[in-house]
Design a protein around this motif. Structure first.
Motif, short mmCIF file in Angstrom:
data_model
loop_
_atom_site.label_atom_id
_atom_site.label_comp_id
_atom_site.label_asym_id
_atom_site.label_seq_id
_atom_site.Cartn_x
_atom_site.Cartn_y
_atom_site.Cartn_z
N ASP A 29 0.82 -0.91 -0.31
CA ASP A 29 0.43 -0.13 0.27
C ASP A 29 0.96 0.90 -0.58
O ASP A 29 0.65 2.34 -0.65
CB ASP A 29 -0.83 -0.16 1.37
CG ASP A 29 -1.88 -1.46 1.38
OD1 ASP A 29 -2.49 -1.70 0.07
OD2 ASP A 29 -2.73 -1.97 2.70
N ALA A 30 1.68 1.04 0.65
CA ALA A 30 3.69 2.57 0.29
C ALA A 30 3.13 2.72 -0.59
O ALA A 30 2.87 4.41 -0.89
CB ALA A 30 4.47 2.06 1.65
N GLN A 31 3.40 2.14 -1.46
CA GLN A 31 3.95 2.54 -2.75
C GLN A 31 2.79 3.05 -3.28
O GLN A 31 3.39 4.40 -4.31
CB GLN A 31 4.21 1.22 -3.71
CG GLN A 31 4.89 1.16 -5.12
CD GLN A 31 6.77 1.83 -4.92
OE1 GLN A 31 6.88 2.19 -3.42
NE2 GLN A 31 7.39 2.37 -5.69
N ALA A 32 1.53 3.00 -3.63
CA ALA A 32 0.39 3.49 -3.65
C ALA A 32 0.35 4.92 -3.31
O ALA A 32 0.02 6.13 -3.52
CB ALA A 32 -0.81 3.02 -3.98
N MET A 33 0.61 5.05 -1.83
CA MET A 33 0.44 5.94 -1.21
C MET A 33 1.61 6.97 -1.22
O MET A 33 1.42 8.24 -1.42
CB MET A 33 0.72 5.63 0.18
CG MET A 33 -0.89 5.21 0.79
SD MET A 33 -0.96 4.85 2.76
CE MET A 33 -1.80 3.72 2.98
N PHE A 34 2.74 6.29 -1.70
CA PHE A 34 3.98 7.76 -2.55
C PHE A 34 4.11 8.64 -3.77
O PHE A 34 4.04 9.13 -3.98
CB PHE A 34 5.29 6.54 -2.18
CG PHE A 34 5.68 6.32 -0.89
CD1 PHE A 34 5.14 7.11 0.45
CD2 PHE A 34 6.64 5.24 -0.80
CE1 PHE A 34 5.65 6.66 1.55
CE2 PHE A 34 6.91 4.54 0.21
CZ PHE A 34 6.60 5.45 1.29
N GLN A 35 3.04 7.59 -4.48
CA GLN A 35 2.31 7.81 -6.28
C GLN A 35 1.38 8.80 -5.19
O GLN A 35 1.57 10.04 -6.52
CB GLN A 35 2.23 6.53 -6.90
CG GLN A 35 2.72 5.76 -7.00
CD GLN A 35 2.96 4.69 -7.54
OE1 GLN A 35 1.59 4.09 -8.48
NE2 GLN A 35 3.70 4.11 -8.18
N VAL A 39 1.42 13.29 -7.06
CA VAL A 39 0.54 14.02 -7.38
C VAL A 39 0.42 15.06 -6.45
O VAL A 39 0.24 16.41 -7.43
CB VAL A 39 -0.48 12.98 -7.82
CG1 VAL A 39 -1.44 13.73 -8.18
CG2 VAL A 39 0.23 11.97 -8.99
N HIS A 40 -0.14 14.94 -4.98
CA HIS A 40 0.07 15.94 -4.65
C HIS A 40 1.19 16.87 -4.86
O HIS A 40 0.40 18.33 -4.03
CB HIS A 40 0.07 15.41 -2.99
CG HIS A 40 -0.75 16.43 -2.02
ND1 HIS A 40 -2.25 17.20 -1.95
CD2 HIS A 40 0.23 16.71 -1.32
CE1 HIS A 40 -1.99 17.65 -1.17
NE2 HIS A 40 -0.68 18.62 -0.74
N SER A 138 -0.77 12.54 -16.07
CA SER A 138 0.58 12.68 -16.97
C SER A 138 1.60 11.22 -15.58
O SER A 138 2.68 10.90 -16.81
CB SER A 138 0.53 14.26 -17.13
OG SER A 138 1.27 14.60 -15.79
N LEU A 139 1.17 11.00 -14.33
CA LEU A 139 2.37 10.63 -13.81
C LEU A 139 1.72 9.24 -13.20
O LEU A 139 2.80 8.46 -13.25
CB LEU A 139 2.33 11.52 -12.32
CG LEU A 139 2.93 12.98 -12.35
CD1 LEU A 139 2.68 13.16 -10.60
CD2 LEU A 139 4.79 12.96 -13.18
N ILE A 140 1.02 9.37 -13.12
CA ILE A 140 0.44 7.43 -12.81
C ILE A 140 -0.48 6.94 -13.37
O ILE A 140 -2.19 7.37 -13.19
CB ILE A 140 0.13 7.18 -11.53
CG1 ILE A 140 1.11 8.61 -10.54
CG2 ILE A 140 -0.22 6.38 -10.89
CD1 ILE A 140 0.94 8.62 -9.36
N PRO A 141 -0.62 7.28 -14.37
CA PRO A 141 -1.76 7.26 -15.93
C PRO A 141 -2.94 5.72 -14.68
O PRO A 141 -3.81 5.50 -15.40
CB PRO A 141 -1.53 6.36 -17.07
CG PRO A 141 0.28 6.60 -17.35
CD PRO A 141 0.90 7.07 -15.45
N SER A 142 -2.02 4.93 -14.85
CA SER A 142 -2.46 3.50 -14.57
C SER A 142 -4.05 4.59 -12.64
O SER A 142 -5.12 3.53 -12.50
CB SER A 142 -2.40 2.87 -14.00
OG SER A 142 -1.15 3.01 -13.14
N MET A 143 -4.12 5.45 -12.24
CA MET A 143 -4.23 5.80 -11.15
C MET A 143 -5.13 6.83 -11.16
O MET A 143 -5.60 7.93 -10.88
CB MET A 143 -3.17 5.86 -9.94
CG MET A 143 -2.56 4.75 -9.54
SD MET A 143 -1.30 5.44 -8.04
CE MET A 143 -2.55 5.62 -7.27
N VAL A 144 -5.58 7.39 -12.88
CA VAL A 144 -6.73 8.40 -12.63
C VAL A 144 -7.86 8.18 -12.60
O VAL A 144 -8.40 6.75 -11.64
CB VAL A 144 -6.97 8.28 -14.90
CG1 VAL A 144 -8.14 9.41 -15.42
CG2 VAL A 144 -5.35 8.73 -15.58
#
Length: 145
Positions: A29-35, A39-40, A138-144
């Motif tokens: 979960d940490a990797q997704a939170m870092f991503q 973005v933030h 632009s940074l994380i296309p899979s997380m739009v």
């Protein structure tokens, strides 16, 4: 809706992520939170900082402190994304972000409320919503979202 409401909600979401990092050791979960935090930070740097710069005098201490805080967050987030030294770097990042978010709510938001008329803050809401989507894309296309 006022952009300050959007920003407060975003800060609460990221703060919840960081609090979770402090309480759990969930590397997956940490990797997704870092991503999301990347973005933030990009969102703050590319959109909130310029708004703050536009309403602040050159050399303003709030503006300078804000940029230093963003740079420290960006650096620590990159360390977390690049390495696998959790939980210590994740804990440091969480503490840094929580400190940053409290400072922004205490210093930046009141300045924006004082210097940016309500109608303009409502217009900025739509700009910030669109910008966040663009940054995710632009940074994380899979997380739009």
């Amino acid at each position: 809706m006022d952009v300050l409401q959007l920003l407060k909600a975003e800060f609460r979401d990221r703060a919840a992520d960081m609090s979770y990092l402090l309480s759990e050791d969930k590397k997956r979960d940490a990797q997704a939170m870092f991503q999301k935090l990347c973005v933030h930070i990009a969102w703050e740097s590319q959109f909130l900082f310029p708004e703050l710069a536009a309403i602040s005098a050159a050399g303003d201490s709030v503006l300078n402190r804000y940029m230093q805080s963003l740079q420290a967050l960006r650096k620590q987030t990159q360390v977390c994304l690049d390495g696998d030294s959790m939980p210590s770097t994740g804990r440091e990042l969480a503490e840094l972000f929580l400190k940053h978010s409290l400072w922004v709510e205490e210093k930046v938001f009141p300045l924006m409320r004082q210097k940016i008329p309500t109608g303009d803050r409502e217009d900025l809401y739509h700009v910030f919503v669109d910008a966040k989507q663009d940054i995710y894309a632009s940074l994380i296309p899979s997380m739009v979202v």
